[in-house]
Design an enzyme around this catalytic site. Structure first.
Site, PDB file in Angstrom:
ATOM      1  N   GLU A   1      -7.439   4.147  -6.407  1.00 36.22           N
ATOM      2  CA  GLU A   1      -8.280   3.602  -5.337  1.00 36.22           C
ATOM      3  C   GLU A   1      -9.741   3.521  -5.763  1.00 36.22           C
ATOM      4  O   GLU A   1     -10.201   4.298  -6.618  1.00 36.22           O
ATOM      5  CB  GLU A   1      -8.131   4.475  -4.082  1.00 36.22           C
ATOM      6  CG  GLU A   1      -8.933   4.047  -2.857  1.00 36.22           C
ATOM      7  CD  GLU A   1      -8.668   2.616  -2.353  1.00 36.22           C
ATOM      8  OE1 GLU A   1      -8.663   1.678  -3.174  1.00 36.22           O
ATOM      9  OE2 GLU A   1      -8.504   2.464  -1.130  1.00 36.22           O
TER      10      GLU A   1
ATOM     11  N   ARG B   1      -0.198   9.763  -3.465  1.00 37.12           N
ATOM     12  CA  ARG B   1       0.345   8.976  -2.358  1.00 37.12           C
ATOM     13  C   ARG B   1       1.092   7.725  -2.802  1.00 37.12           C
ATOM     14  O   ARG B   1       2.031   7.294  -2.124  1.00 37.12           O
ATOM     15  CB  ARG B   1      -0.744   8.647  -1.331  1.00 37.12           C
ATOM     16  CG  ARG B   1      -2.010   8.003  -1.880  1.00 37.12           C
ATOM     17  CD  ARG B   1      -3.102   8.094  -0.810  1.00 37.12           C
ATOM     18  NE  ARG B   1      -4.339   7.383  -1.137  1.00 37.12           N
ATOM     19  CZ  ARG B   1      -5.337   7.881  -1.868  1.00 37.12           C
ATOM     20  NH1 ARG B   1      -5.207   9.081  -2.407  1.00 37.12           N
ATOM     21  NH2 ARG B   1      -6.435   7.191  -2.077  1.00 37.12           N
TER      22      ARG B   1
ATOM     23  N   HIS C   1      -3.452   0.939  -3.538  1.00 35.33           N
ATOM     24  CA  HIS C   1      -4.368   1.303  -2.454  1.00 35.33           C
ATOM     25  C   HIS C   1      -5.029   0.079  -1.860  1.00 35.33           C
ATOM     26  O   HIS C   1      -5.074  -0.976  -2.492  1.00 35.33           O
ATOM     27  CB  HIS C   1      -5.425   2.257  -3.013  1.00 35.33           C
ATOM     28  CG  HIS C   1      -4.822   3.398  -3.754  1.00 35.33           C
ATOM     29  ND1 HIS C   1      -4.568   4.609  -3.172  1.00 35.33           N
ATOM     30  CD2 HIS C   1      -4.367   3.492  -5.029  1.00 35.33           C
ATOM     31  CE1 HIS C   1      -4.005   5.416  -4.069  1.00 35.33           C
ATOM     32  NE2 HIS C   1      -3.870   4.756  -5.207  1.00 35.33           N
TER      33      HIS C   1
ATOM     34  N   ARG D   1       0.862  -1.166   0.000  1.00 37.52           N
ATOM     35  CA  ARG D   1       0.000   0.000   0.000  1.00 37.52           C
ATOM     36  C   ARG D   1       0.905   1.224   0.000  1.00 37.52           C
ATOM     37  O   ARG D   1       2.090   1.149   0.309  1.00 37.52           O
ATOM     38  CB  ARG D   1      -0.879   0.017   1.246  1.00 37.52           C
ATOM     39  CG  ARG D   1      -1.903  -1.094   1.242  1.00 37.52           C
ATOM     40  CD  ARG D   1      -2.749  -1.044   2.495  1.00 37.52           C
ATOM     41  NE  ARG D   1      -3.489   0.210   2.604  1.00 37.52           N
ATOM     42  CZ  ARG D   1      -4.133   0.606   3.699  1.00 37.52           C
ATOM     43  NH1 ARG D   1      -4.100  -0.131   4.785  1.00 37.52           N
ATOM     44  NH2 ARG D   1      -4.797   1.747   3.718  1.00 37.52           N
ATOM     45  N   HIS D   2       0.330   2.386  -0.292  1.00 37.12           N
ATOM     46  CA  HIS D   2       1.090   3.629  -0.171  1.00 37.12           C
ATOM     47  C   HIS D   2       1.441   3.852   1.293  1.00 37.12           C
ATOM     48  O   HIS D   2       0.804   3.296   2.197  1.00 37.12           O
ATOM     49  CB  HIS D   2       0.258   4.788  -0.702  1.00 37.12           C
ATOM     50  CG  HIS D   2      -1.087   4.880  -0.052  1.00 37.12           C
ATOM     51  ND1 HIS D   2      -1.282   5.426   1.194  1.00 37.12           N
ATOM     52  CD2 HIS D   2      -2.305   4.431  -0.459  1.00 37.12           C
ATOM     53  CE1 HIS D   2      -2.554   5.339   1.525  1.00 37.12           C
ATOM     54  NE2 HIS D   2      -3.198   4.728   0.537  1.00 37.12           N
TER      55      HIS D   2
ATOM     56  N   ASN E   1      -5.216   9.588   6.022  1.00 41.20           N
ATOM     57  CA  ASN E   1      -5.323   8.484   6.972  1.00 41.20           C
ATOM     58  C   ASN E   1      -5.204   8.999   8.406  1.00 41.20           C
ATOM     59  O   ASN E   1      -5.815   8.465   9.309  1.00 41.20           O
ATOM     60  CB  ASN E   1      -4.245   7.413   6.719  1.00 41.20           C
ATOM     61  CG  ASN E   1      -4.466   6.695   5.404  1.00 41.20           C
ATOM     62  OD1 ASN E   1      -3.531   6.428   4.666  1.00 41.20           O
ATOM     63  ND2 ASN E   1      -5.720   6.375   5.112  1.00 41.20           N
TER      64      ASN E   1
END
Ligand SMILES: *[C@@H]1O[C@H](CO)[C@@H](O)[C@H](O)[C@H]1NC(C)=O
Ligand SMILES: *[C@@H]1O[C@H](CO)[C@@H](O)[C@H](O)[C@H]1NC(C)=O
Ligand SMILES: *[C@@H]1O[C@H](CO)[C@@H](O)[C@H](O)[C@H]1NC(C)=O
Length: 440
Positions: A311, A286, A376, A234-235, A241
């Site tokens: 995403e 990201r 994502h 994932r990023h 977040n």
């Protein structure tokens, strides 16, 4: 009858009522079972009802550990039992189409003569089912031996036996099949078939009739068996977040930056040799920021940005926190929990939609060798589900932590997984069913 894809509003995905039996053809140790199992996994991932019927496992019920002379065509008992096994497999298969609404069955058998192909075709045609023959033809001793050593000596037929003796017995079994084996030939031009020669070096296609068949054939054409791995990450933690918001196109946080800096070493240690990887990211900041140092590493990795890796689009909920969604769209929040795979955000996407847009990515992955994908959570869950055969009810709920590198290595009968934790703290963005917690 089975529907190929559920037709989704305005999505324009094709609906068909065809039913197909993919009949594997080829001598033992030509990778037929491997191909059969991959096709099933791929179709199920696309929500197409598919199942493999392996004649060998029917035969094993009566004759668990036969020796090579069982497969000698002059052995009447052996022949009778092998025929009974083929009958039983075909019977169960036809029943499955009828009662379970199956769309694609894979008949994984060995005795591949012209007469047998006709027999299968007639049985299927009588039931309104198409047949697609897939012949794997390979004369390279090296590939065959590698296959025998890797797969057959671990087969239930040889459980608990000396591997050398098992391999020798298996070679003799192949000799027995060779005596009667007939490759798909000029005089079978009326059959629908694809011949894969030397694991895809050459492909011959004949009489492909419809969308479903051509999907399967296209997939087969992209397969290779060269060793490779796929890395998924994932990023790094994003600023969204931190505040628990979803969607958007935020920068990565300071801790996300730490992960981006740690990634080249983490990747190097999990690769272990000097293989060159290709980096794939989405088009969102990201993921690009997370892959930045990896892309700049002296290893000279190539990098590609894919829109298809963006995403899951959360539509009107983009930029909200889960709590805000629960407050503003309570029915939606509940509907999503009830059926997360099919729930589509207003003006956005569902997991099902993401799988459809990821299909070209899966094709490209099958064709490629060593790829690292920085993407994502939802997208990663879908790709992971394809490799690890995770059912649709589970895949949207899988926990995929931030700051962790996942290495997947496809093997003959399964995919091996390793995880490498960068030990860089991050908020947990995992939300379990029914909760709105942004941090757990
Ligand atoms: C295998 O092929 C041979 C040659 O056509 C045939 O005689 C035999 O019945 C077949 N066996 C089975 C189990 O189908
Ligand atoms: C993490 O933040 C990104 C936006 O930067 C968002 O798309 C993603 O959904 C967030 N993850 C979760 C599960 O909250
Ligand atoms: C993201 O980072 C860039 C450059 O580092 C900066 O110019 C931009 O303002 C940042 N965006 C946000 C929303 O913080």
């Amino acid at each position: 009858m089975a529907t190929l894809y559920r037709k989704t509003n305005g999505q324009g995905v094709q609906v068909e009522d065809t039913r197909v039996v993919v009949v594997m053809v080829g001598l033992p140790a030509r990778g037929k079972s491997l191909i059969a199992q991959k096709v099933v996994r791929y179709l199920r991932w696309l929500s197409i009802k598919a199942k493999a019927f392996n004649v060998g496992s029917y035969r094993r019920q009566d004759t668990p550990q036969p020796t090579a002379d069982f497969f000698d065509t002059s052995n009447k008992d052996g022949e009778r039992m092998r025929h009974a096994a083929a009958e039983a497999a075909v019977k169960d298969m036809l029943k499955w189409f009828k009662t379970d609404g199956g769309a694609v069955a894979i008949l994984d058998a060995t005795n591949s003569t012209k007469a047998r192909r006709r027999w299968v075709r007639e049985r299927c045609a009588d039931n309104g089912i198409e047949t697609l023959y897939v012949e794997s033809k390979c004369d390279s001793e090296e590939t065959i031996m590698a296959n025998i050593m890797e797969v057959k000596t671990t087969s239930p037929d040889y459980e608990g036996q000396d591997p050398e003796a098992a391999a020798l017995d298996f070679l003799n079994r192949i000799r027995n099949y060779e005596k009667v084996y007939e490759t798909i030939d000029e005089d079978e031009k009326d059959l629908t078939y694809v011949k894969l020669i030397d694991v895809g070096k050459q492909v011959i296609i004949n009489q492909i009739q419809d969308y479903l068949q051509s999907r399967v054939v296209y997939y087969l054409m992209n397969l290779h068996i060269r060793p490779r791995s796929i890395w998924l990450s994932r990023h790094g933690e994003s600023e969204f977040n931190l505040s628990g918001k979803i969607g958007g196109d935020a920068n990565i946080s300071e801790r996300g930056q730490l992960y981006a800096r740690a990634l080249p070493d983490l990747v190097a240690s999990s690769v272990g040799d000097d293989r060159r990887l290709t980096i794939w990211t989405s088009t969102l900041k990201r993921t690009i920021q997370t892959a930045r140092f990896l892309a700049a590493s002296p290893k000279g990795y190539d990098k590609l940005e894919w829109k298809a890796l963006d995403e899951l689009d959360s539509g009107v909920c983009d930029g909200l926190t889960y709590q805000e969604i629960a407050d503003q769209y309570p029915e939606d929040f509940k509907a999503r929990d009830d059926d997360k795979y099919n729930y589509r955000y207003r003006g956005g996407e569902s997991y099902r939609d993401v799988v459809i847009r990821l299909e070209p990515i899966i094709m490209e992955l099958e064709r490629s060798e060593n790829i690292i994908i920085v993407t994502h959570q939802a997208v990663l869950r879908c790709i992971y589900a394809y490799y690890m055969n995770v059912p649709q009810e589970q895949s949207p709920w899988m926990e995929v932590p931030l700051h962790t590198l996942i290495k997947l290595t496809p093997r003959a009968y399964s995919t091996e997984e390793q995880r490498f934790d960068a030990n860089i703290p991050a908020v947990s963005t995992f939300r379990s069913k029914g909760s709105t917690a942004k941090h757990q």
